[in-house]
Design a protein around this motif. Structure first.
Motif, PDB file in Angstrom:
ATOM      1  N   ASP A  15       0.682  -1.351  -0.125  1.00 25.15           N
ATOM      2  CA  ASP A  15      -0.082  -0.061   0.016  1.00 25.15           C
ATOM      3  C   ASP A  15       0.737   1.317   0.079  1.00 25.15           C
ATOM      4  N   ILE A  16       1.669   1.395   0.906  1.00 28.65           N
ATOM      5  CA  ILE A  16       2.766   2.214   0.789  1.00 28.65           C
ATOM      6  C   ILE A  16       3.431   2.581  -0.392  1.00 28.65           C
ATOM      7  N   ASN A  17       3.938   1.429  -1.148  1.00 25.83           N
ATOM      8  CA  ASN A  17       4.586   1.531  -2.323  1.00 25.83           C
ATOM      9  C   ASN A  17       3.759   2.203  -3.184  1.00 25.83           C
ATOM     10  N   LYS A  18       2.451   1.690  -3.337  1.00 22.45           N
ATOM     11  CA  LYS A  18       1.759   2.223  -4.475  1.00 22.45           C
ATOM     12  C   LYS A  18       1.583   3.777  -4.312  1.00 22.45           C
ATOM     13  N   LEU A  19       1.155   4.158  -3.077  1.00 31.18           N
ATOM     14  CA  LEU A  19       1.009   5.629  -2.681  1.00 31.18           C
ATOM     15  C   LEU A  19       1.877   6.332  -2.972  1.00 31.18           C
ATOM     16  N   LEU A  20       3.459   5.983  -2.729  1.00 32.22           N
ATOM     17  CA  LEU A  20       4.576   6.634  -3.294  1.00 32.22           C
ATOM     18  C   LEU A  20       4.678   6.730  -4.415  1.00 32.22           C
ATOM     19  N   THR A  96      26.095   7.695   6.126  1.00 37.34           N
ATOM     20  CA  THR A  96      26.062   6.485   5.247  1.00 37.34           C
ATOM     21  C   THR A  96      25.908   7.078   3.839  1.00 37.34           C
ATOM     22  N   GLY A  97      25.010   8.301   3.809  1.00 33.64           N
ATOM     23  CA  GLY A  97      25.097   8.904   2.373  1.00 33.64           C
ATOM     24  C   GLY A  97      23.659   9.289   1.784  1.00 33.64           C
ATOM     25  N   ALA A  98      22.572   9.032   2.555  1.00 29.03           N
ATOM     26  CA  ALA A  98      21.328   9.471   2.248  1.00 29.03           C
ATOM     27  C   ALA A  98      21.151  10.940   2.127  1.00 29.03           C
ATOM     28  N   ASP A  99      20.469  11.603   1.133  1.00 25.32           N
ATOM     29  CA  ASP A  99      20.430  12.945   0.953  1.00 25.32           C
ATOM     30  C   ASP A  99      19.343  13.676   1.673  1.00 25.32           C
ATOM     31  N   ASP A 100      18.098  12.944   2.085  1.00 28.31           N
ATOM     32  CA  ASP A 100      17.150  13.196   2.910  1.00 28.31           C
ATOM     33  C   ASP A 100      16.639  12.257   3.527  1.00 28.31           C
ATOM     34  N   TYR A 101      15.603  12.761   4.606  1.00 23.99           N
ATOM     35  CA  TYR A 101      15.215  11.522   5.536  1.00 23.99           C
ATOM     36  C   TYR A 101      13.702  11.915   5.989  1.00 23.99           C
ATOM     37  N   ILE A 102      12.693  11.123   5.396  1.00 24.33           N
ATOM     38  CA  ILE A 102      11.273  11.461   5.856  1.00 24.33           C
ATOM     39  C   ILE A 102      10.798  10.258   6.725  1.00 24.33           C
ATOM     40  N   THR A 103      10.199  10.495   7.966  1.00 23.01           N
ATOM     41  CA  THR A 103       9.551   9.529   8.687  1.00 23.01           C
ATOM     42  C   THR A 103       8.199   9.268   8.836  1.00 23.01           C
ATOM     43  N   LYS A 104       7.925   8.050   8.614  1.00 20.57           N
ATOM     44  CA  LYS A 104       6.491   7.572   8.685  1.00 20.57           C
ATOM     45  C   LYS A 104       5.681   7.583   9.862  1.00 20.57           C
ATOM     46  N   PRO A 105       4.496   7.944   9.800  1.00 21.94           N
ATOM     47  CA  PRO A 105       3.630   8.403   8.707  1.00 21.94           C
ATOM     48  C   PRO A 105       4.030   9.673   8.256  1.00 21.94           C
ATOM     49  N   PHE A 106       4.002   9.864   6.899  1.00 17.06           N
ATOM     50  CA  PHE A 106       4.496  11.095   6.277  1.00 17.06           C
ATOM     51  C   PHE A 106       3.318  11.782   5.581  1.00 17.06           C
TER      52      PHE A 106
END
Length: 230
Positions: A15-20, A96-106
């Protein structure tokens, strides 16, 4: 004709994959789903992507391990989207190299805005001053290829790290506050207790030092900010 933006969504929750993917497609981009870290690495080996949205808790190869593998050979923008909200997890991901970080629920609008912002910055960096090379000491920054070298050896930087280094090199005598850097790179208001800029500066320093540990490239001006060291 402008190149179509291709974004890889790595999320095991259907569900989250489809939403994104829907968020991405409504913004006019193309989305490809992967449901495990192992599947994601297969897609990443097959072609170049314009962005990766990456969950951390994945079956097979974890998100943390996938990020490490991506950064071994690519500077593609990566946004972590995870239920892990601990500060240390965010810091570790940025290191480690991420450019941004978003926390669920978003928030859907926030995800869309962050994707647009990071892609816009990445595109600006790619198009800015083609066929030019900026230099500082033994650092060479190629504005067309986005390749950074120290003493001829390539330094693999994330999109954000590259943008920060470019910002510093373009104004080598200027002292940039954390707020200056955050607002320039993230296009967002700076919160005084946010250590995102410090983490990225530390990461850049460490990568440069691996090639030339005898040289200091970025100095801290205590109480003010950062600038290139002459």
């Amino acid at each position: 004709m402008e190149k179509e933006i291709q974004i890889l969504v790595v999320e095991d929750d259907n569900d989250i994959n489809k939403l994104l993917c829907n968020i991405i497609r409504k913004s006019g981009y193309t989305a490809q789903s992967a449901y495990s870290g192992t599947e994601a690495m297969l897609y990443i080996k097959k072609r170049e992507w314009d962005m990766v949205l990456l969950d951390l808790m994945l079956p097979g190869i974890t998100g943390e391990e996938a990020l490490l593998r991506i950064r071994e050979h690519s500077s593609v923008p990566v946004i972590i989207i995870s239920a892990k909200g601990e500060a240390q997890t965010k810091v570790n991901s940025l290191r480690t190299g991420a450019d941004d970080y978003i926390t669920k629920p978003f928030d859907i609008e926030e995800v869309s805005a962050r994707i647009d912002s990071l892609l816009r910055r990445y595109k600006q960096v790619k198009s800015r001053g083609q066929n030019q090379v900026l230099k500082h000491k033994d650092i060479c920054l190629d504005l067309e290829s986005k390749i950074v070298t120290v003493k001829g050896s390539e330094v693999v930087l994330t999109a954000r790290e590259y943008e920060i280094l470019l910002l510093l090199i373009q104004s080598p005598n200027k002292v940039f506050t954390k707020a200056n850097i955050f607002q320039s790179i993230w296009n967002d208001d700076f919160l005084g207790d946010d250590n995102t800029v410090s983490v990225h500066i530390s990461h850049i320093r460490n990568k440069l030092a691996k090639i030339n540990p005898e040289e200091e490239y970025i100095e801290t001006i205590w109480g003010m900010g950062y600038r290139l060291k002459n």
